[in-house]
Design an enzyme around this catalytic site. Structure first.
Site, PDB file in Angstrom:
ATOM      1  N   GLY A  36       0.821  -1.205   0.000  1.00 31.91           N
ATOM      2  CA  GLY A  36       0.000   0.000   0.000  1.00 31.91           C
ATOM      3  C   GLY A  36       0.848   1.245   0.000  1.00 31.91           C
ATOM      4  N   GLY A  43       2.714   3.493   1.509  1.00 30.94           N
ATOM      5  CA  GLY A  43       3.364   3.574   2.803  1.00 30.94           C
ATOM      6  C   GLY A  43       3.904   4.948   3.146  1.00 30.94           C
ATOM      7  N   GLY A  72       7.327   6.667   6.729  1.00 29.77           N
ATOM      8  CA  GLY A  72       6.430   7.446   5.881  1.00 29.77           C
ATOM      9  C   GLY A  72       7.049   8.698   5.294  1.00 29.77           C
ATOM     10  N   ARG A 121       3.709  14.394  -6.799  1.00 25.37           N
ATOM     11  CA  ARG A 121       3.663  13.623  -8.044  1.00 25.37           C
ATOM     12  C   ARG A 121       2.298  13.769  -8.708  1.00 25.37           C
ATOM     13  NH1 ARG A 121       6.220   7.787  -6.648  1.00 25.37           N
ATOM     14  NH2 ARG A 121       4.210   7.420  -5.645  1.00 25.37           N
ATOM     15  N   ASP A 180       4.242  -4.079  -7.644  1.00 26.12           N
ATOM     16  CA  ASP A 180       3.584  -2.906  -7.071  1.00 26.12           C
ATOM     17  C   ASP A 180       4.186  -1.606  -7.580  1.00 26.12           C
ATOM     18  OD1 ASP A 180       5.694  -4.092  -5.225  1.00 26.12           O
ATOM     19  OD2 ASP A 180       5.544  -2.082  -4.374  1.00 26.12           O
TER      20      ASP A 180
END
Length: 495
Positions: A100, A102, A132, A182, A262
């Site tokens: 996920g 993170g 994080g 991003r 991923d």
């Protein structure tokens, strides 16, 4: 009583005029609502006006404190509903289970159809053992490379800005925090599909596939080739985009470094810039990621790893596709598509307009020569472009130890140039072979200066990489051979 207006009362245009539901409309099974974690004393590191325009941001947004605070994660943009998405995936060929976002938080999708995501914005439920955060070093590298790839015509996520903070972050050493904003039409990955397939959540898997098809691949609903099977058509379309992307990577000499499932975009975008590298010396087996001890993601293995990742996607989509043979058929064209597109890219780099039967042998012979003498890859192509323009090949010959072998290859090449036209070839080559790429040592120089509060090197690189095919007089050093110390730069997954 009335009051006279003052400059402070002038209405300020909102940074993002409107948001649309986008990914968040899929529902709570796909994400966790979460606000970014603030950072102290933020400051601008780098900004991209072109991406600001893509988002519809107002002019001079780079000079606004509300933009600085919002893109650091300190304040929430009006109307934004931030979230961290869940996905799973294979990492270094091994099933890693739930992963996920993170350290990334999606702010939402703008009215222009672009998702905005903050990377390094604090812990999420998917951070596992991570903090994080992102550091200045990796954020500058992602910012520069995202925009450099775009300027090279390679599909990629974009980068709006980088903000920095003096907050300490522990990596191999203590570094300072940064956030990179991003931008992409979608950040959906192969791993999103793997997540729901692995859990047997077919309703969610179908909802995700339908969302991707309806938003980004609407022709899959009308595909006659797959007899109405929109999910097989989706797999085929993603396969074709991935083949095209890998052909571009290999032709330009780009090493991704961490091609986990991923990290693979469902839209065929380059994403998740970590231990990437543009080749210096041409070494097909080059490993750019210090963490990749077995060389799974070596440069010459990238096309086959991409196919392996597509097989994982096919397995995830199988409950929707139905038949194993249909899924296999959807991927059958990958190898041929990659080969044709890679050959076309190298043919363009050689300035050859016409496809001929012997092209594959010509290209293979050249790549073997480059590998045998570990010739600098970007410099070779740019010198070859100049040689075709001037008909003086001595600067090219100077790059090789085995000049006799090169001369034999050049004889074949010149015969083809004569057929296609030297002047036309030279013009094509100068538009195809960049003079400037983001070599590791150039990025490192910009990072070292930025750590001291000097962003001038970053700004110079940003300008050069935005127009990589131009000569940029006065900046010859940025297109030269890497210094000896460049080989000692170590880039790992923590980068």
């Amino acid at each position: 009583m009335t009051f006279a207006s003052t400059p402070d009362a002038t209405p300020v245009a909102p940074l993002v005029p409107a948001w649309q539901p986008g990914f968040a409309a899929l529902g709570s099974a796909f994400f966790t609502p979460l606000r970014p974690t603030p950072l102290p004393q933020p400051h601008w590191v780098g900004t991209c006006a072109e991406v600001g325009a893509l988002l519809g941001l107002p002019e001079a947004w780079q000079q606004r404190d509300d933009a600085l605070q919002a893109f650091t994660g300190n304040t929430l943009l009006p109307g934004s509903q931030p979230l961290a998405s869940v996905y799973s995936g294979h990492q270094f060929g091994v099933w890693a289970g739930q992963l996920g976002d993170g350290r990334a938080i999606l702010l939402g999708e703008t009215a222009t159809g672009q998702e905005v995501q903050l990377k390094g914005s604090g812990r999420t439920p998917y951070s596992r053992m991570g903090d994080g955060r992102a550091v200045l070093r990796s954020s500058i590298r992602e910012f520069l490379c995202s925009e450099a790839m775009h300027a090279l015509g390679i599909p990629t996520t974009r980068a709006l800005c980088v903000t920095g903070s003096p907050a300490p972050v522990q990596r191999e050493e203590v570094e300072t925090a940064a956030v990179v904003t991003r931008v992409a039409p979608s950040f959906i990955r192969f791993g999103h599909f793997e997540h729901f397939a692995a859990r047997g959540q077919e309703a969610e898997l179908r909802a995700l596939a339908d969302y991707v098809i309806d938003r980004y691949y609407p022709n899959c609903r009308r595909s006659q080739e797959w007899e109405g099977n929109a999910y097989a058509a989706l797999l085929h379309a993603v396969s074709e985009r991935t083949a095209a992307l890998l052909a571009q990577w290999q032709a330009v000499g780009f090493c991704h470094g961490v091609m986990n499932t991923d990290n693979m975009s469902i839209l065929g975008l380059t994403m998740d810039y970590g231990p990437f590298q543009f080749l210096d010396a041409f070494d097909p087996g080059h490993i750019c990621n210090h963490s990749d001890v077995r060389g799974r993601y070596a440069f010459d293995r990238q096309p086959s790893v991409a196919y392996w990742n597509l097989l994982c996607l096919a397995q995830a989509l199988l409950p929707l596709i139905g038949e194993v043979d249909t899924a296999r058929a959807a991927l059958q064209s990958y190898e041929g598509s990659f080969g044709r597109q890679f050959l076309a890219r190298i043919r363009a780099k050689l300035g050859l307009q016409q496809a001929r039967e012997g092209d594959a042998a010509l290209v293979d012979g050249l790549l073997r020569l480059l590998a045998a003498d570990r010739v600098d890859y970007p410099i070779f192509w740019r010198r070859l472009s100049g040689a075709v323009a001037t008909e003086d090949f001595e600067p090219v010959r100077d790059l090789f130890l085995d000049r006799a072998a090169l001369d034999a290859w050049l004889l074949q090449y010149k015969e083809l140039l004569a057929l296609d036209g030297w002047a036309i070839a030279a013009d094509l080559m100068h538009k195809t072979n960049p003079r400037f790429v983001l070599r590791n040592h150039l990025g490192e120089q910009a990072i070292r200066a930025a750590k001291l509060g000097d962003f001038s090197e970053l700004q110079i690189l940003q300008r050069l990489l935005a127009r990589p095919f131009d000569d940029h007089p006065g900046h010859e050093a940025y297109a030269g051979f890497p210094p000896d110390w460049a080989s000692s730069i170590s880039i790992s997954c923590s980068s």
